[in-house]
Motif scaffolding. Structure first.
Motif, short mmCIF file in Angstrom:
data_model
loop_
_atom_site.label_atom_id
_atom_site.label_comp_id
_atom_site.label_asym_id
_atom_site.label_seq_id
_atom_site.Cartn_x
_atom_site.Cartn_y
_atom_site.Cartn_z
N UNK A 359 -7.80 21.61 -14.72
CA UNK A 359 -7.58 20.27 -14.15
C UNK A 359 -8.82 19.42 -14.38
N UNK A 360 -8.62 18.12 -14.54
CA UNK A 360 -9.75 17.22 -14.67
C UNK A 360 -10.24 16.88 -13.26
N UNK A 361 -11.53 17.15 -12.97
CA UNK A 361 -12.01 16.84 -11.62
C UNK A 361 -12.04 15.33 -11.37
N UNK A 362 -11.81 14.93 -10.15
CA UNK A 362 -11.96 13.53 -9.76
C UNK A 362 -13.45 13.20 -9.74
N UNK A 363 -13.78 11.93 -9.87
CA UNK A 363 -15.21 11.60 -9.92
C UNK A 363 -15.87 11.69 -8.55
N UNK A 364 -17.17 11.47 -8.50
CA UNK A 364 -17.91 11.71 -7.25
C UNK A 364 -17.49 10.78 -6.11
N UNK A 365 -17.18 9.56 -6.48
CA UNK A 365 -16.79 8.61 -5.42
C UNK A 365 -15.49 9.05 -4.75
N UNK A 366 -14.51 9.43 -5.59
CA UNK A 366 -13.25 9.91 -5.06
C UNK A 366 -13.47 11.17 -4.23
N UNK A 367 -14.34 12.03 -4.74
CA UNK A 367 -14.69 13.25 -4.01
C UNK A 367 -15.18 12.92 -2.60
N UNK A 368 -16.02 11.90 -2.49
CA UNK A 368 -16.52 11.54 -1.16
C UNK A 368 -15.40 11.05 -0.24
N UNK A 369 -14.46 10.35 -0.82
CA UNK A 369 -13.32 9.89 -0.02
C UNK A 369 -12.47 11.07 0.46
N UNK A 370 -12.32 12.06 -0.43
CA UNK A 370 -11.55 13.25 -0.05
C UNK A 370 -12.23 13.95 1.13
N UNK A 371 -13.56 14.10 1.03
CA UNK A 371 -14.31 14.74 2.12
C UNK A 371 -14.15 13.95 3.42
N UNK A 372 -14.22 12.63 3.31
CA UNK A 372 -14.08 11.79 4.50
C UNK A 372 -12.71 12.00 5.15
N UNK A 373 -11.68 12.15 4.31
CA UNK A 373 -10.33 12.40 4.82
C UNK A 373 -10.20 13.76 5.48
N UNK A 374 -10.79 14.78 4.86
CA UNK A 374 -10.74 16.12 5.43
C UNK A 374 -11.42 16.12 6.80
N UNK A 375 -12.48 15.33 6.91
CA UNK A 375 -13.19 15.19 8.18
C UNK A 375 -12.27 14.54 9.21
N UNK A 376 -11.57 13.52 8.77
CA UNK A 376 -10.64 12.79 9.65
C UNK A 376 -9.55 13.71 10.17
N UNK A 377 -9.04 14.59 9.29
CA UNK A 377 -7.97 15.51 9.68
C UNK A 377 -8.49 16.68 10.51
N UNK A 378 -9.81 16.77 10.65
CA UNK A 378 -10.38 17.86 11.43
C UNK A 378 -10.40 19.18 10.70
N UNK A 379 -10.38 19.15 9.38
CA UNK A 379 -10.42 20.40 8.61
C UNK A 379 -11.84 20.77 8.22
N UNK A 380 -12.72 19.76 8.19
CA UNK A 380 -14.15 20.02 8.00
C UNK A 380 -14.92 19.08 8.93
N UNK A 381 -16.19 19.40 9.14
CA UNK A 381 -17.06 18.40 9.76
C UNK A 381 -18.14 18.08 8.73
N UNK A 382 -18.41 16.79 8.55
CA UNK A 382 -19.40 16.38 7.56
C UNK A 382 -20.41 15.51 8.28
N UNK A 383 -21.61 16.05 8.49
CA UNK A 383 -22.62 15.25 9.19
C UNK A 383 -23.72 14.82 8.23
N UNK A 384 -24.09 13.57 8.40
CA UNK A 384 -25.10 12.98 7.53
C UNK A 384 -26.46 13.55 7.89
N UNK A 385 -27.22 13.92 6.86
CA UNK A 385 -28.53 14.52 7.14
C UNK A 385 -29.54 13.95 6.15
#
Length: 413
Positions: A359-385
Motif C-alpha cells: 500500500x502507498x502510505x499517506x503523507x505525514x500531514x494525513x498521518x497526523x490527522x489519523x492520529x488526532x482521530x484515533x485520539x478522539x475515538x479514545x483508541x490512543x492518547x496522544x500528548x504533546x511533549x
DNA sequence: CTTCCACCGGAAGTACCGGTAA
DNA sequence: TTACCGGTACTTCCGGTGGAAG
C-alpha cells in the motif's frame, strides 16, 4: 443438495456431525423453553422507547409545551433551543410533547405539521433538508441537487400547504458548525419570503460548546427561547430506573441494590439516564443467559465490561484501513518496548507496514490527522511533549492491544 | 539571551464518487 | 451527453512553537 437435516424431521436419520450439531442447538432451544426469561417487556429499556410518563422533567415539559401552545390558536411560535449533556432527557421530552401536541392539533383540526429530524442519523446538512422536504410530502432526489435548489423547494412546500410547520432538528451539532453553514440562518429567515406558510424551528444540541460556538448575536436573533437540561441526580436516576425496571422485568427479579448501583454509576458519569438504562438492559441479558434468578450488581459490573469491549470492537471495525495500520503501529511499538513512541517513530513504522502490504502510505500531514482521530475515538492518547533542543513531538499511547487491531485487520480481507 | 529541533495544525486546493438536470 | 452538485479523502504549503542546548 442432500437435504439431510430437513428429512430428519420426518424420521430419517441425519448423518455424521449433523447429529451432534442438532443436539447442541436443540439443547439451547430446550433450555430457553424450560427457563422463563427475567424480562417481561425488554423493549422498555431500549434507547428508542418512548415512555408514557416522564419523571423529573416537569419544568422542561411545561416550558416546551408553552413554546408550542400558541400554534394551536394559529399564532406563530418562537424558535427554540434545547440543550444539555447526553442522556439528560432532551429527545424524550421533545418527542413526548410533539406527540401530544400533534394529537391535540388533530382534534382541533388545526393545519399544523410536525417534523422531527435526527441530524446525526441523516448525516449532512443536505440530507437534513431532504428529510424535511420528504416530511412535507415533496419527493426530492437524495443527492445531486444544489443546496439552494433544495431550500427553494422547501420554501415552496411550506408556503403551498399554508399553516404552521414545526421542525425539530435533534442532534443538530452533528451537521451544523456555527459560522460554516447557513442552515439555521436560512431556515429561520424563511418566514420573510413565504406568505401563507410559517416555519418554526426547534434545535436540540448535546454539546455545551455548541452554544458558545454560536455567536451571541446569531443566537439571540435566531432563537428566542432556550431550555437547559440539567444532568439527573442520583435520586432521579434511581426513580427512572425503578419505574422502567417494573415495566421491563418480571416481579422481584431486580433487587433495590442493583438499581442503586446502576444509578450511582450513571450519576458519576454526568447523570446520563441513557447509560443507566443501557447498563441495566445488558445486565439483565447477561443474567438471563446465565439462567440466574435475579439481576445482581455483579451482572452490572459484567455489563460495564461487555459494553466497553463492544464499544472498542465496533470502533475498531469501522476504522478505515490506514487508521487501522497506524493503530497497529502504535500498539506494536508500545507493546514491544513498554514505553510510548513518538509521532515520528510511529510514522516510520506505519510506512513500513504499508509497504509490506503493497500500500502507498499517506503523507505525514494525513498521518497526523489519523492520529488526532484515533485520539478522539479514545483508541490512543496522544500528548504533546517538548524535548527542548530535540524538538516537539507527540507521545502516542495505545489503549488497545496489537492482537485486537490484528483481529480487526484480518476481517478487512 | 538566542537558536533550532521535530514536529504541530490551519488553509486551500485536487481528485474522485455517486448522483441529478436539461 | 455535458455540466454541475455535495461530500469525503487526501495532498501541498507553510507559519507556528516549548524549551534544552549552547
Amino acid at each position: 443438495m442432500s437435504g439431510d437435516l430437513i428429512e430428519c424431521e420426518s424420521g430419517l436419520l441425519p448423518i455424521g456431525s449433523a447429529v451432534l450439531c442438532l443436539d447442541l442447538v436443540e439443547a439451547v432451544f430446550q433450555q430457553a423453553l424450560a427457563t422463563r426469561s427475567l424480562f417481561k417487556r425488554r423493549e422498555v429499556l431500549l434507547p428508542d422507547y418512548e415512555p408514557d410518563c416522564i419523571l423529573h422533567r416537569d419544568e422542561e415539559l411545561r416550558a416546551f409545551a408553552q413554546i408550542l401552545a400558541p400554534a394551536l390558536r394559529g399564532d406563530r411560535i418562537l424558535n427554540a433551543m434545547l440543550f444539555g449533556l447526553p442522556g439528560t432527557g432532551k429527545t424524550v421530552v421533545a418527542r413526548y410533547v410533539l406527540r401530544r401536541f400533534a394529537s391535540v392539533a388533530r382534534a382541533q383540526d388545526r393545519s399544523v405539521r410536525v417534523l422531527y429530524v435526527n441530524c446525526r442519523v441523516e448525516g449532512s446538512e443536505y440530507k437534513v433538508l431532504v428529510a424535511m422536504c420528504r416530511g412535507l410530502g415533496v419527493d426530492v432526489p437524495s443527492t445531486g441537487l444544489a443546496k439552494a435548489e433544495l431550500y427553494a423547494r422547501l420554501f415552496r412546500a411550506v408556503d403551498a400547504r399554508g399553516g404552521a410547520v414545526i421542525a425539530v432538528l435533534d442532534e443538530v451539532d452533528a451537521v451544523y458548525r456555527p459560522g460554516e453553514s447557513q442552515l439555521l440562518y436560512l431556515l429561520t429567515r424563511m418566514n420573510e419570503s413565504t406568505r401563507r406558510g410559517k416555519l418554526s424551528l426547534t434545535i436540540i444540541s448535546n454539546s455545551v460548546t455548541f452554544k458558545e460556538l454560536m455567536d451571541a448575536r446569531e443566537r439571540s436573533a435566531l432563537f428566542e427561547e432556550e431550555i437547559l437540561f440539567h444532568p439527573y441526580t442520583f435520586e432521579q436516576l434511581y426513580d427512572i430506573l425503578k419505574h422502567r425496571a417494573e415495566l421491563a422485568f418480571r416481579e422481584s427479579v431486580v433487587p433495590e441494590e442493583t438499581l442503586r448501583y446502576c444509578a450511582a454509576i450513571a450519576a458519576k458519569e454526568h447523570g446520563d439516564a441513557r447509560r443507566a438504562l443501557h447498563l441495566l438492559r445488558v445486565a439483565g441479558e447477561l443474567a438471563d443467559r446465565a439462567g440466574a434468578p435475579q439481576v445482581t450488581p455483579q451482572h452490572v459490573d459484567a455489563a460495564i465490561a461487555a459494553v466497553d469491549r463492544q464499544v472498542v470492537r465496533s470502533a475498531l471495525a469501522s476504522l478505515p484501513i490506514h487508521a487501522k495500520l497506524v493503530l497497529l503501529a502504535v500498539a506494536r511499538l508500545c507493546y514491544q518496548r513498554g514505553s510510548d513512541p513518538t509521532s515520528g517513530e510511529v510514522f516510520a513504522y506505519y510506512a513500513r507496514l504499508c509497504r509490506e502490504r503493497g500500500l502507498r502510505p499517506r503523507n505525514e500531514r494525513t498521518f497526523r490527522s489519523i492520529v488526532a482521530n484515533l485520539d478522539l475515538y479514545g483508541l490512543v492518547t496522544a500528548r504533546l511533549e517538548s524535548r527542548g533542543r530535540y524538538g516537539r513531538t507527540r507521545r502516542i499511547h495505545a489503549l488497545v492491544t496489537p492482537e485486537e487491531v490484528e483481529a480487526a485487520l484480518c476481517s478487512e480481507r
